[in-house]
Scaffold this motif. Structure first.
Motif, mmCIF file in Angstrom:
data_model
loop_
_atom_site.group_PDB
_atom_site.id
_atom_site.type_symbol
_atom_site.label_atom_id
_atom_site.label_comp_id
_atom_site.label_asym_id
_atom_site.label_seq_id
_atom_site.Cartn_x
_atom_site.Cartn_y
_atom_site.Cartn_z
ATOM 1 N N ARG A 189 0.821 -1.213 0.000
ATOM 2 C CA ARG A 189 0.000 0.000 0.000
ATOM 3 C C ARG A 189 0.853 1.260 0.000
ATOM 4 O O ARG A 189 0.482 2.277 -0.587
ATOM 5 N N LEU B 163 -8.395 5.452 -5.141
ATOM 6 C CA LEU B 163 -7.565 4.366 -4.623
ATOM 7 C C LEU B 163 -6.627 4.878 -3.531
ATOM 8 O O LEU B 163 -6.436 4.222 -2.502
ATOM 9 N N SER C 103 -6.769 4.327 0.896
ATOM 10 C CA SER C 103 -5.677 3.396 1.224
ATOM 11 C C SER C 103 -5.435 3.269 2.727
ATOM 12 O O SER C 103 -4.774 2.328 3.169
ATOM 13 N N GLN D 83 -10.198 -1.575 -5.005
ATOM 14 C CA GLN D 83 -8.774 -1.685 -5.295
ATOM 15 C C GLN D 83 -8.497 -2.459 -6.589
ATOM 16 O O GLN D 83 -7.426 -2.325 -7.171
#
Length: 201
Positions: free
Chosen positions: A76, A125, A129, A145
């Motif tokens: 991530r 996105l 996160s 995602q």
């Protein structure tokens, strides 16, 4: 020691290219320095996106290695870094063009349109996160995602289509690990499903 500094040392490493770009922008005497920096910032956005996306297939392929597990755990961070470099890339592009009419006209061209759509996908996105959204959205977070794959395809097309498709090789080379590992992952998952189906037949 490094574990105690997680994730700060990783953020510091991911920020190093940006520090270099900012230094060049502030100290260079070249009047075209911002134009020059548009391309490498975009390339780093693509590279960090690729690293984030290959984490899972590498972990599947190299199950006994710790490196892939660390990469998957921290993917991530690479994804968020990809967004920030994409934002940096976009800001430099807008400043370099400095002409709204020209920017809007170019936005309809295939090479630029794919880039703008990819960046638009990056925004939700990156925003979602954080761990808070992972918990809050539940299974919806994973569904969102998955749009990363669309962003990756569009980023590849954006890069390859620049200069009228005359220089697609850099994009192909950079994305080849992701392409090959994605193909392997699809084949691997298909083989497992087929084996389970045959076992229950």
């Amino acid at each position: 020691m490094l574990k105690k500094l997680d994730p700060y040392w990783l953020w510091a490493v991911l920020a190093l290219p940006a520090v270099g770009f900012v230094y060049q922008a502030l100290t260079s005497t070249n009047p075209r320095i911002l134009h020059i920096l548009v391309h490498p910032t975009g390339e780093f956005a693509a590279r960090f996106l690729i690293v984030a996306m290959i984490a899972t297939p590498i972990c599947m392929l190299l199950k006994t290695w710790r490196g892939p597990r660390w990469l998957r755990k921290n993917r991530r961070y690479f994804g968020v870094a990809a967004f920030f470099y994409a934002a940096f890339h976009t800001v430099l592009y807008l400043i370099d063009r400095a002409d709204i009419a020209r920017i809007l006209e170019q936005a309809t061209h295939f090479d630029m349109l794919t880039g703008w759509i990819a960046f638009a996908i990056f925004i939700p996105l990156a925003v979602t996160s954080a761990d808070y959204f992972v918990r809050k959205m539940g299974t919806g977070w994973k569904a969102l995602q998955r749009w990363t794959y669309a962003a990756a395809v569009l980023t590849f097309l954006h890069w390859a289509a620049l200069h009228g498709w005359r220089e697609p090789l850099p994009a192909i080379v950079q994305f080849s690990p992701l392409i090959l590992l994605s193909i392997w992952r699809i084949w691997h998952n298909y083989s497992r499903r087929r084996a389970r189906a045959q076992a229950h037949a």
